[in-house]
Structures are given as structure tokens and as C-alpha cells.
Design an enzyme around this catalytic site. Structure first.
Site, mmCIF file in Angstrom:
data_model
loop_
_atom_site.group_PDB
_atom_site.id
_atom_site.type_symbol
_atom_site.label_atom_id
_atom_site.label_comp_id
_atom_site.label_asym_id
_atom_site.label_seq_id
_atom_site.Cartn_x
_atom_site.Cartn_y
_atom_site.Cartn_z
ATOM 1 N N ALA A 72 61.760 45.537 27.688
ATOM 2 C CA ALA A 72 62.590 46.732 27.707
ATOM 3 C C ALA A 72 62.221 47.508 28.970
ATOM 4 O O ALA A 72 61.117 47.348 29.514
ATOM 5 C CB ALA A 72 62.310 47.573 26.466
ATOM 6 N N GLY A 117 60.477 42.972 25.010
ATOM 7 C CA GLY A 117 61.848 42.810 24.519
ATOM 8 C C GLY A 117 62.463 41.475 24.943
ATOM 9 O O GLY A 117 63.376 40.971 24.284
ATOM 10 N N GLU A 120 61.238 39.035 22.495
ATOM 11 C CA GLU A 120 61.938 39.320 21.228
ATOM 12 C C GLU A 120 63.387 38.829 21.259
ATOM 13 O O GLU A 120 63.913 38.375 20.247
ATOM 14 C CB GLU A 120 61.876 40.829 20.953
ATOM 15 C CG GLU A 120 60.453 41.272 20.649
ATOM 16 C CD GLU A 120 60.263 42.782 20.657
ATOM 17 O OE1 GLU A 120 60.570 43.414 21.693
ATOM 18 O OE2 GLU A 120 59.831 43.338 19.633
ATOM 19 N N GLU A 140 53.112 45.092 24.601
ATOM 20 C CA GLU A 140 53.323 46.496 24.242
ATOM 21 C C GLU A 140 52.060 47.300 23.997
ATOM 22 O O GLU A 140 51.973 48.464 24.391
ATOM 23 C CB GLU A 140 54.235 46.592 22.992
ATOM 24 C CG GLU A 140 55.705 46.289 23.261
ATOM 25 C CD GLU A 140 56.049 44.807 23.156
ATOM 26 O OE1 GLU A 140 55.116 43.963 23.138
ATOM 27 O OE2 GLU A 140 57.244 44.486 23.092
HETATM 28 N N1 CO8 Z 1 60.829 47.649 32.951
HETATM 29 C C1 CO8 Z 1 61.229 48.182 34.118
HETATM 30 N N2 CO8 Z 1 61.028 47.596 35.313
HETATM 31 C C2 CO8 Z 1 60.387 46.420 35.324
HETATM 32 C C3 CO8 Z 1 59.932 45.800 34.149
HETATM 33 C C4 CO8 Z 1 60.180 46.457 32.918
HETATM 34 N N3 CO8 Z 1 59.813 45.928 31.738
HETATM 35 N N4 CO8 Z 1 59.303 44.649 34.470
HETATM 36 C C5 CO8 Z 1 59.384 44.554 35.811
HETATM 37 N N5 CO8 Z 1 60.033 45.606 36.324
HETATM 38 C C6 CO8 Z 1 60.319 45.889 37.737
HETATM 39 C C7 CO8 Z 1 59.077 46.345 38.481
HETATM 40 O O1 CO8 Z 1 58.856 47.733 38.283
HETATM 41 C C8 CO8 Z 1 59.432 46.021 39.907
HETATM 42 O O2 CO8 Z 1 60.314 46.990 40.395
HETATM 43 P P1 CO8 Z 1 59.994 47.705 41.840
HETATM 44 O O3 CO8 Z 1 60.120 46.562 42.817
HETATM 45 O O4 CO8 Z 1 61.078 48.706 41.957
HETATM 46 O O5 CO8 Z 1 58.619 48.234 41.756
HETATM 47 C C9 CO8 Z 1 60.258 44.734 39.767
HETATM 48 O O6 CO8 Z 1 60.690 44.701 38.411
HETATM 49 C C10 CO8 Z 1 59.456 43.491 40.047
HETATM 50 O O7 CO8 Z 1 58.300 43.517 39.245
HETATM 51 P P2 CO8 Z 1 56.809 43.377 39.831
HETATM 52 O O8 CO8 Z 1 56.764 43.827 41.251
HETATM 53 O O9 CO8 Z 1 55.878 44.035 38.869
HETATM 54 O O10 CO8 Z 1 56.669 41.791 39.784
HETATM 55 P P3 CO8 Z 1 55.307 40.955 39.631
HETATM 56 O O11 CO8 Z 1 55.685 39.555 39.916
HETATM 57 O O12 CO8 Z 1 54.216 41.577 40.411
HETATM 58 O O13 CO8 Z 1 54.917 41.117 38.082
HETATM 59 C C11 CO8 Z 1 55.357 41.161 35.707
HETATM 60 C C12 CO8 Z 1 55.773 40.582 37.097
HETATM 61 C C13 CO8 Z 1 53.984 40.618 35.335
HETATM 62 C C14 CO8 Z 1 56.399 40.682 34.721
HETATM 63 C C15 CO8 Z 1 55.320 42.694 35.804
HETATM 64 O O14 CO8 Z 1 56.547 43.158 36.373
HETATM 65 C C16 CO8 Z 1 55.164 43.358 34.470
HETATM 66 O O15 CO8 Z 1 54.082 43.389 33.936
HETATM 67 N N6 CO8 Z 1 56.276 43.926 33.918
HETATM 68 C C17 CO8 Z 1 56.237 44.659 32.671
HETATM 69 C C18 CO8 Z 1 56.152 43.714 31.501
HETATM 70 C C19 CO8 Z 1 56.071 44.471 30.209
HETATM 71 O O16 CO8 Z 1 55.121 45.183 29.939
HETATM 72 N N7 CO8 Z 1 57.098 44.308 29.371
HETATM 73 C C20 CO8 Z 1 57.150 44.914 28.055
HETATM 74 C C21 CO8 Z 1 57.825 46.223 28.100
HETATM 75 S S1 CO8 Z 1 57.723 47.052 26.540
HETATM 76 C C22 CO8 Z 1 58.942 46.372 25.620
HETATM 77 O O17 CO8 Z 1 59.602 45.447 26.010
HETATM 78 C C23 CO8 Z 1 59.148 46.980 24.259
HETATM 79 C C24 CO8 Z 1 60.376 46.411 23.550
HETATM 80 C C25 CO8 Z 1 60.706 47.225 22.333
HETATM 81 C C26 CO8 Z 1 61.303 48.557 22.701
HETATM 82 C C27 CO8 Z 1 61.464 49.404 21.496
HETATM 83 C C28 CO8 Z 1 62.326 50.618 21.755
HETATM 84 C C29 CO8 Z 1 61.601 51.917 21.794
#
Ligand code: CO8
Length: 263
Positions: A72, A117, A120, A140
Site C-alpha cells: 500500500a 498489500g 495480500e 508492516e
Molecule cells: N509506498 C509508496 N512508495 C513506495 C512504496 C510504497 N509501498 N514502495 C516503494 N515506493 C517508492 C519509493 O519511495 C521510491 O520512490 P522515490 O524514487 O520517489 O523515492 C520508488 O518507489 C522506488 O523504491 P526504492 O527506491 O525504495 O527502491 P529499492 O529498490 O531501493 O527498494 C523496496 C525496493 C525494498 C521494495 C523498497 O521500496 C521498500 O521497502 N518499499 C516499501 C515496502 C513496504 O514496506 N511495503 C508495505 C507497505 S504497508 C502495506 O502494504 C499495508 C497494507 C494494508 C493497508 C491497510 C490500510 C490501512
């Protein structure tokens, strides 16, 4: 086709190829993270696919080789209060339930990260095919939240309580081979081949009786919700219903006439 960026700015793409609907989450610069706009488009596309009687199967994938869906949208969630979080969770859960209950089989073609997400979303699909670079996880708790789009429920049902808690409490990532070993995916294919493998499988399913395929999906899904006894009753009813559908006649006649059935 996998990894191909079209330059199309729509958050979710939908195309139909040989009776198979291909849904592509298309926000590659944010690794296809699910914000409200993406989820709303996904819901519309899933509804559109439901009303298209000629579709035999659906495949869900993400644009770019790096991510299926990285979760998400964290930026959007950062601004939420408990009420907003509850309605976002409810909305996401309803979209994923629509996928799970879809009359057509839904195959996830997982290219790269399937986190939060994204994991999921994959869990709500019927079949998961992972590329070798796929990485699954529920990160999360590292963000101070818990999975909110069905992860605590579907992951535990799919891989068992022990492995689900191992993944959810540690927030660790699981690679494709481990995902295969624990039953999170059914196939692992070389990088760049998840979509083509999913389409080939969708093609195989498409040649079977659409009615029987839909009944079988329903029997497995609904049967797992209750006791074995209840599940057997569901199976019996859906099995019997096949006997008043023309596909059963065609399937059995074709076998006796030593030809391929045409559904
Ligand atoms: N949300 C928003 N932006 C994201 C997300 C995300 N989940 N994942 C990646 N991005 C963005 C980064 O911010 C980055 O943007 P920018 O270039 O503008 O900084 C771009 O995508 C590329 O990402 P990275 O530079 O971080 O790429 P890497 O190769 O270095 O890393 C990863 C890749 C490991 C996937 C890293 O991006 C990461 O850890 N992302 C977050 C993963 C995460 O924690 N996901 C879970 C989110 S929580 C969730 O999903 C809850 C679901 C239930 C919601 C319930 C409702 C309330």
C-alpha cells in the site's frame, strides 16, 4: 512483454488476449504501490471482467521487472487517522474479496517485490506463479502497523499459522524458492517469464469447461471456510449442478467420441 513499460499513465491497465483478461498494476515509478486511485481502478476493472461473459480467466501482474506491487502507498497511509485507516482497509479488503470470489480463475504473475498489500493481493488470487526474482513479505510491523488487506487471515490459511507468524512478526522477505517450498506459490519460473507462464496456464484452463472451472473454484474456496463435513456437502451440491449443464454433456460425449471437447 514482462518488464515492458508502455508510457501509459493509467494506474491499472486491462487488455484481453485470447479470452484471458490481463490486469496490470501500472505505477512503476512507485513500484506499483497501491494508493486509492490504483485500488479504485482495480475494482472497476475486476467488475468489468465480471460482466464480460466471454472471458475464461484473469491474470494480474505489475508493470516493470522490479515489482509486482511493493505494498500500500506509505505516503498516503502516513496521513491517515484511525477512521481513515479503517475505511482504507475495508475498501482494500472488499476489492481483494471481489478477486477471490470472482467467477473466473485469477492467476497472479509475480515479477519482483510482492510486499504488504502486494503480497495480500497475490494471496487473494487463486494461483500464484513467481519469477525467480520474486520477493514476498509482510513488512508492516516494521512500519508500526499490521497487514490490513487480509494478510493475517489469508497467509495463515495458505501456509499455516507457524510460517505465517514467522513471516509477519519478523517482516522478513521470502524468496521464490522458499515461497514454493512453503506453498505460497505453485510455480517458479525464470526471471521475465512469470507473465508468459501465467498466460500459458490461463490458456490451458480456458480450454476446459468454464462452468466446471468456476464450480471447482467455488467448491475449494467455500469448502475451506467451514468443517470438512460442510465442505463435502458444498462439493456434492456443486458436483450435482454440473449434471444439468450442457458442458457436462459435451465433455462426456467428446470423451466417448474420442475427440477434444469444445466448450
Ligand atoms: N509506498 C509508496 N512508495 C513506495 C512504496 C510504497 N509501498 N514502495 C516503494 N515506493 C517508492 C519509493 O519511495 C521510491 O520512490 P522515490 O524514487 O520517489 O523515492 C520508488 O518507489 C522506488 O523504491 P526504492 O527506491 O525504495 O527502491 P529499492 O529498490 O531501493 O527498494 C523496496 C525496493 C525494498 C521494495 C523498497 O521500496 C521498500 O521497502 N518499499 C516499501 C515496502 C513496504 O514496506 N511495503 C508495505 C507497505 S504497508 C502495506 O502494504 C499495508 C497494507 C494494508 C493497508 C491497510 C490500510 C490501512
Amino acid at each position: 512483454m514482462e518488464g515492458y513499460e508502455t508510457g501509459d499513465s493509467r494506474p491499472v491497465l486491462f487488455e484481453i488476449e485470447d479470452g484471458v483478461g490481463i490486469i496490470t498494476l501500472n505505477r512503476p515509478r512507485q513500484l506499483n504501490a497501491l494508493n486509492k486511485e490504483v485500488l479504485e481502478s482495480l475494482r472497476s476493472v475486476v467488475e468489468e471482467a465480471r460482466s464480460n461473459g466471454s472471458l475464461r480467466a484473469l491474470v494480474i501482474t505489475g508493470t516493470g521487472p522490479k515489482a509486482f506491487v511493493a505494498g500500500a502507498d506509505i505516503g498516503e497511509m502516513a496521513a491517515m487517522d484511525p477512521e481513515g485507516a479503517s475505511s482504507f482497509s475495508e475498501f482494500g479488503q472488499s476489492v481483494f474479496e471481489a478477486i477471490e470470489r470472482h467467477p473466473k480463475p485469477v492467476i497472479a504473475a509475480i515479477n519482483g517485490y510482492a510486499l504488504g498489500g502486494g503480497c495480500e493481493l497475490a494471496l487473494a488470487c487463486d494461483i500464484r506463479i513467481a519469477a525467480e526474482n520474486a520477493r514476498f513479505g509482510q513488512p508492516e510491523v516494521g512500519l508500526g502497523i499490521i497487514p490490513g488487506f487480509g494478510g493475517t487471515q489469508r497467509l495463515a490459511r495458505l501456509v499455516g499459522k507457524t510460517m505465517a507468524l514467522d513471516m509477519i512478526l519478523s517482516a522478513r522477505m521470502v524468496g521464490a524458492e522458499e515461497a514454493l517450498r512453503i506453498g505460497l506459490v505453485s510455480r517458479v519460473v525464470p526471471e521475465g517469464k512469470a507473465l508468459s507462464e501465467a498466460l500459458a496456464l490461463a490458456g490451458e484452463i480456458s480450454r476446459k469447461s468454464p462452468y466446471a472451472v468456476s464450480q471447482a473454484k467455488k467448491a475449494v474456496r467455500e469448502g475451506l471456510l467451514g468443517t470438512l463435513h460442510d465442505g463435502l456437502k458444498i462439493e456434492r451440491e456443486l458436483f450435482a449442478a454440473c449434471f444439468s449443464h450442457p458442458d457436462r454433456e459435451e465433455g462426456m460425449r467428446a470423451f466417448r467420441e474420442k475427440r477434444k471437447a469444445e466448450f
